[in-house]
Structure formats: structure tokens, C-alpha cells
Motif scaffolding. Structure first.
Motif, short mmCIF file in Angstrom:
data_model
loop_
_atom_site.label_atom_id
_atom_site.label_comp_id
_atom_site.label_asym_id
_atom_site.label_seq_id
_atom_site.Cartn_x
_atom_site.Cartn_y
_atom_site.Cartn_z
N THR A 202 49.02 -32.60 69.66
CA THR A 202 49.01 -31.29 70.33
C THR A 202 48.80 -30.17 69.32
OG1 THR A 202 50.52 -32.13 72.02
CG2 THR A 202 50.34 -29.74 71.79
N ARG A 203 49.47 -30.25 68.21
CA ARG A 203 49.33 -29.22 67.19
C ARG A 203 47.88 -29.14 66.70
NH1 ARG A 203 49.19 -28.26 61.89
NH2 ARG A 203 50.45 -26.57 61.03
N ARG A 204 47.26 -30.29 66.52
CA ARG A 204 45.87 -30.31 66.05
C ARG A 204 44.91 -29.77 67.11
NH1 ARG A 204 42.84 -34.36 67.34
NH2 ARG A 204 44.59 -35.83 67.40
N VAL A 205 45.06 -30.24 68.34
CA VAL A 205 44.13 -29.85 69.41
C VAL A 205 44.24 -28.36 69.72
CG1 VAL A 205 43.62 -30.15 71.87
CG2 VAL A 205 43.97 -32.15 70.39
N PHE A 206 45.47 -27.84 69.69
CA PHE A 206 45.69 -26.44 70.07
C PHE A 206 46.00 -25.56 68.86
CE2 PHE A 206 46.42 -28.94 73.86
CZ PHE A 206 45.79 -28.21 74.84
N ALA A 207 45.45 -25.93 67.73
CA ALA A 207 45.71 -25.19 66.48
C ALA A 207 45.34 -23.72 66.60
CB ALA A 207 44.96 -25.83 65.33
N ASN A 208 44.36 -23.40 67.42
CA ASN A 208 43.91 -22.01 67.57
C ASN A 208 44.43 -21.35 68.85
OD1 ASN A 208 42.35 -22.11 65.17
ND2 ASN A 208 40.72 -23.18 66.29
N ASP A 209 45.41 -21.99 69.46
CA ASP A 209 45.98 -21.45 70.70
C ASP A 209 47.49 -21.26 70.50
OD1 ASP A 209 46.78 -20.81 73.26
OD2 ASP A 209 45.58 -22.34 74.25
N ALA A 210 47.83 -20.17 69.84
CA ALA A 210 49.23 -19.92 69.51
C ALA A 210 50.09 -19.81 70.76
CB ALA A 210 49.35 -18.65 68.68
N ALA A 211 49.53 -19.27 71.84
CA ALA A 211 50.30 -19.11 73.07
C ALA A 211 50.69 -20.47 73.65
CB ALA A 211 49.49 -18.31 74.09
N PHE A 212 49.77 -21.42 73.61
CA PHE A 212 50.07 -22.75 74.14
C PHE A 212 51.17 -23.42 73.31
CE2 PHE A 212 49.67 -27.31 74.58
CZ PHE A 212 49.44 -27.48 75.94
N LEU A 213 51.05 -23.36 72.01
CA LEU A 213 52.06 -23.97 71.14
C LEU A 213 53.41 -23.29 71.34
CD1 LEU A 213 50.00 -24.43 67.85
CD2 LEU A 213 50.50 -26.14 69.61
N ARG A 214 53.41 -22.00 71.54
CA ARG A 214 54.66 -21.27 71.77
C ARG A 214 55.26 -21.63 73.11
NH1 ARG A 214 52.63 -16.66 71.60
NH2 ARG A 214 52.42 -16.36 73.85
N ASP A 215 54.44 -21.62 74.16
CA ASP A 215 54.96 -21.86 75.50
C ASP A 215 55.48 -23.28 75.69
OD1 ASP A 215 54.25 -19.28 76.08
OD2 ASP A 215 52.43 -19.79 77.19
N THR A 216 54.92 -24.22 74.93
CA THR A 216 55.35 -25.61 75.05
C THR A 216 56.42 -25.99 74.04
OG1 THR A 216 53.56 -26.32 73.59
CG2 THR A 216 53.12 -26.34 75.97
N LEU A 217 56.83 -25.05 73.20
CA LEU A 217 57.83 -25.30 72.16
C LEU A 217 57.39 -26.42 71.22
CD1 LEU A 217 61.16 -25.08 74.21
CD2 LEU A 217 60.16 -23.34 72.74
#
Length: 419
Positions: free
Chosen positions: A354-369
Motif C-alpha cells: 500500500t505504501r508503495r502503490v499510494f506513495a504519492n497519495d498522502a491523503a489515502f495513506l493518512r485516511d487508512t492509517l
């Protein structure tokens, strides 16, 4: 058969002829959703409760991440153990081993992560990966159908062999055992779906080995596994289908052949996502007690993350894939941050993907903890290693060390909450 699966058996078996070819709007999907709704009503407030109660382990208060200097030699410490353990030898009698092909597959993936990270002993890691990969290709050829098979061992130990024994016993009662075994390898599961586990793990490992070596024999092997997975009817176990989703997503990433992506998407939309709870206190978990367990939950998270990573931004299925992934990550990641670690290996794999796939989507990483959960898990396994333990299997250990030495460990904006 477990009661919570009986409803899905009827639906999947009756729709088996159309599931593989039909789009996600097929009546089979509507039927599956209807049956899942009925299952939820029957389960009531037990929907999403795992068959084995979750056990949460808080991280030590003084736990910290490994430093890159500490991580650099860490994988090499595993070499001697892997070489001593090495049962994967071409020509072995599979009926005498109690090991599944997922084990050398994990060695391949872990060693290649160590190679990519240029960890100490990278040459030795690559040699181990190639040796394990050659064994996998041999076993696949022995079975002769493209699938990475399962040893035809009777009364073996461990969950995988207990599950396989049920299949062998049923096939034997029906006088069909010889039809599904070749040279000591089971090459068919008569619709049970369990072969997708080892085939998915080994297939992904062989694609990785091809990427590392550019040896065509590994690409040929990987494609055979993907082709088998593409043809396979959906199983009645959500996480079994997820292994094929991940393999097919990897096949598309390597070959750019759209039919692999279409098959992965279809299997996710019909064979994985419909079992997920979308509301209530356990929204994000899977409804049935088996797949509600954290290991299987994170297996499905990994598959959906890898699929999201290769789907074009404008693909009509991407919204549903990402929404399911987001819901599932948020549920279990919050528990890890607030209550402690309930799974290590499969959670680590899912969080890193998940971290790799969404590396440029800070909101997604934040919202999913995801960042916070990875920080908790990273400090947890680091503490275990620093105390002399072996905190992860070879695949996840190599992947984790790669993250550390590349200096990309997460830094949450706030310290994770302690239980």
C-alpha cells in the motif's frame, strides 16, 4: 463443511459456468451479493468476528526502528539457516515432504528484496533465489498443467496439509484420487480453490525472479502459473481468489497483456470484494469467520493494493477496488495502532504494498492509517530482531529490510496511541 461457507458453495457452484466469462454486472454477482446479505442476517452481530479470537500484542514502549546500519547485514544472518533448511531439491519425492511450495516461493521473494536493496551477501541471496526458483519450475513441470502443485501427502501436519487431506480423502472416497495426482503432486483441487494459494505465491516469485535475472525460463514458468489462474473458476473462499488476483496483477505489470488485468479485476469484483462488510462496527472486515481473521484480511488487502497499482486511473473498476481497500485498511490498521499487533507477516506485506502503490497519495495513506500502522509494526519487528529473534518470514523480512536501508521508513505526524 463449515456452515458459513455452505451458502457460498451453492451460489458459486451453480454459477461456475458463467463466472469466468461474465462481466461484473452478471446475474451471478447479484446472486452472490444476495446470498451474502442473507448470511449477514443469519450471523447477526457475529458478522465479521473471526473463528479464532484476535490476540493483540502491544509494542514495547522503548521499541525503535532498526537503523540502516543495523539492517545492512541483517538478512545475511538468515543465509546459513536457509541453506540448512533447504529441502527444495530437484528430484525429491513430494509424498515424503511436509512442505508446500509457498515456502521456497517466500525464499525467492525475500532474497530478491535483499538483492534489490544491495544488502550484505547479495550474491549469496541471488544464488539462493535462483536455486529455489529452479526447484519451483521443476515441480511445476512435474505436475504438467501449469499450476504450482501441492505435495500429495496424506495426514501431513499444519493447516495447509489438514485442508489438503480433506480434499484427498474426498477424492479417494469418490475413486478419483489418481485423476488429480501426477508424480506425487496434486495438480487439481476439484473446485476447492486451495491450489490458488501456492500457485499465487510461487507465480509472483517467478515473475520477480525474471525481473531480476531476465532469464526467459522464469518468465515462461510465471506465465504458465498466471494462465492457469486466469482459467480457474472462482472459489468459495474469498482469500483463495485473492492469491490469483495478485498473481494476475503482477502478470499484467510484467507483460502489459490486458487479458491478465481483466481477469484480475473480474476476480476481485466477483470473488473477493462481495464478502466485505460495508457498514457497522466491523465495516471493512470480511463477513465470514474464516476470512475475518487478520492474516486472511491482509492477504486480500495486498491483492487489492497490487491491483490498484496497475489499474489505469480512468478504469471504471478502480473506484470500487480502491474503496474496498481503503475500508479494509482503515478497519484493521486502526486496531493495530490502538490495540497492538495481531499479525506480522501478511500485515507487513500489505502495508508495504500500500505504501508503495499510494506513495504519492498522502491523503489515502493518512485516511487508512497506513503510515501509523507500518510504524507500529516496524518498531515491533525491529525490537524482536534486536532481542535476537527472527520476527518475520524470509519474504517479509527482506522487504522490510529493503525499506529500512533505503531510508524510507515512515514518520507519523503523531506518535501511535498505546493501548
Amino acid at each position: 463443511m463449515k456452515p458459513f461457507l455452505r451458502i457460498l458453495v451453492v451460489v458459486f457452484m451453480s454459477a461456475k459456468a458463467v463466472l469466468m466469462a461474465a462481466p461484473a454486472t452478471d446475474p451471478a454477482l447479484a446472486a452472490i451479493r444476495q446470498q451474502v446479505a442473507e448470511m449477514r442476517q443469519k450471523l447477526g452481530d457475529k458478522a465479521g468476528l473471526p473463528e479464532v479470537a484476535d490476540a493483540y500484542t502491544p509494542i514495547p514502549k522503548d521499541a525503535r526502528w532498526l537503523t540502516p546500519v543495523e539492517a545492512q547485514p541483517a538478512f545475511a544472518r538468515s543465509h546459513a539457516k536457509l541453506e540448512k533448511l533447504r529441502w527444495w531439491k530437484i528430484g525429491l519425492d513430494p509424498t515424503t515432504t511436509e512442505h508446500a511450495l509457498r515456502e521456497p516461493a517466500a525464499v525467492v521473494s525475500g532474497c530478491l528484496a535483499a538483492v534489490r536493496a544491495k544488502l550484505d551477501g547479495a550474491d549469496r541471496s541471488l544464488a539462493l533465489a535462483r536455486e529455489a526458483g529452479d526447484f519451483l519450475a521443476w515441480a511445476q513441470a512435474e505436475a504438467g498443467t501449469g499450476v504450482f502443485p501441492f505435495p500429495a501427502v496424506r495426514s501431513g501436519k499444519g493447516a495447509a496439509f489438514v485442508a489438503a487431506e480433506r480434499f484427498f480423502a474426498r477424492a479417494e472416497r469418490e475413486g478419483k484420487l489418481a485423476d488429480f495426482v501426477r508424480r506425487g503432486w496434486a495438480f487439481d483441487d476439484t473446485g476447492d480453490g486451495g491450489l490458488q494459494f501456492d500457485n499465487g505465491e510461487a507465480g509472483v516469485a517467478m515473475f520477480e525472479l525474471y525481473e531480476a535475472t531476465r532469464a526467459e525460463k522464469y518468465l515462461t514458468s510465471a506465465r504458465r502459473a498466471a494462465d492457469w489462474a486466469e482459467r480457474r473458476a472462482l472459489a468459495r473462499n474469498w482469500n483463495y481468489n485473492a492469491f490469483s488476483v495478485r498473481l494476475l496483477a503482477k502478470a499484467f505489470a510484467v507483460t502489459a497483456e490486458r487479458h491478465y488485468l481483466d481477469a484480475a479485476t473480474h476476480k476481485a469484483l466477483v470473488g473477493v470484494i462481495p464478502g466485505q462488510l460495508t457498514d457497522g462496527p466491523r465495516a471493512g472486515r470480511w463477513i465470514d469467520p474464516h476470512n475475518a481473521r487478520p492474516a486472511y484480511h491482509y492477504i486480500m488487502m495486498t491483492a487489492l493494493a497490487e491491483l490498484a497499482g496497475v489499474l489505469p486511473a480512468d478504469d471504471p473498476a478502480r473506484g470500487e477496488i480502491v474503496a474496498s481497500l481503503k475500508l479494509g485498511l482503515r478497519q484493521r490498521n486502526r486496531e493495530m495502532v490502538e490495540r497492538g499487533v495481531m499479525n506480522k507477516d501478511k500485515a507487513m506485506e500489505a502495508l508495504l504494498a500500500t505504501r508503495r502503490v499510494f506513495a504519492n497519495d498522502a491523503a489515502f495513506l493518512r485516511d487508512t492509517l497506513t503510515t501509523e500502522a507500518l510504524d507500529v509494526l516496524g518498531r515491533f519487528v525491529s525490537a524482536q530482531f534486536l532481542r535476537g529473534g527472527e520476527p518475520l518470514g524470509p519474504r517479509e523480512w527482506g522487504m522490510f529490510l529493503q525499506l529500512v536501508v533505503q531510508g524510507a521508513r515512515p514518520f507519523p505526524t503523531e506518535p501511535p496511541r498505546q493501548p
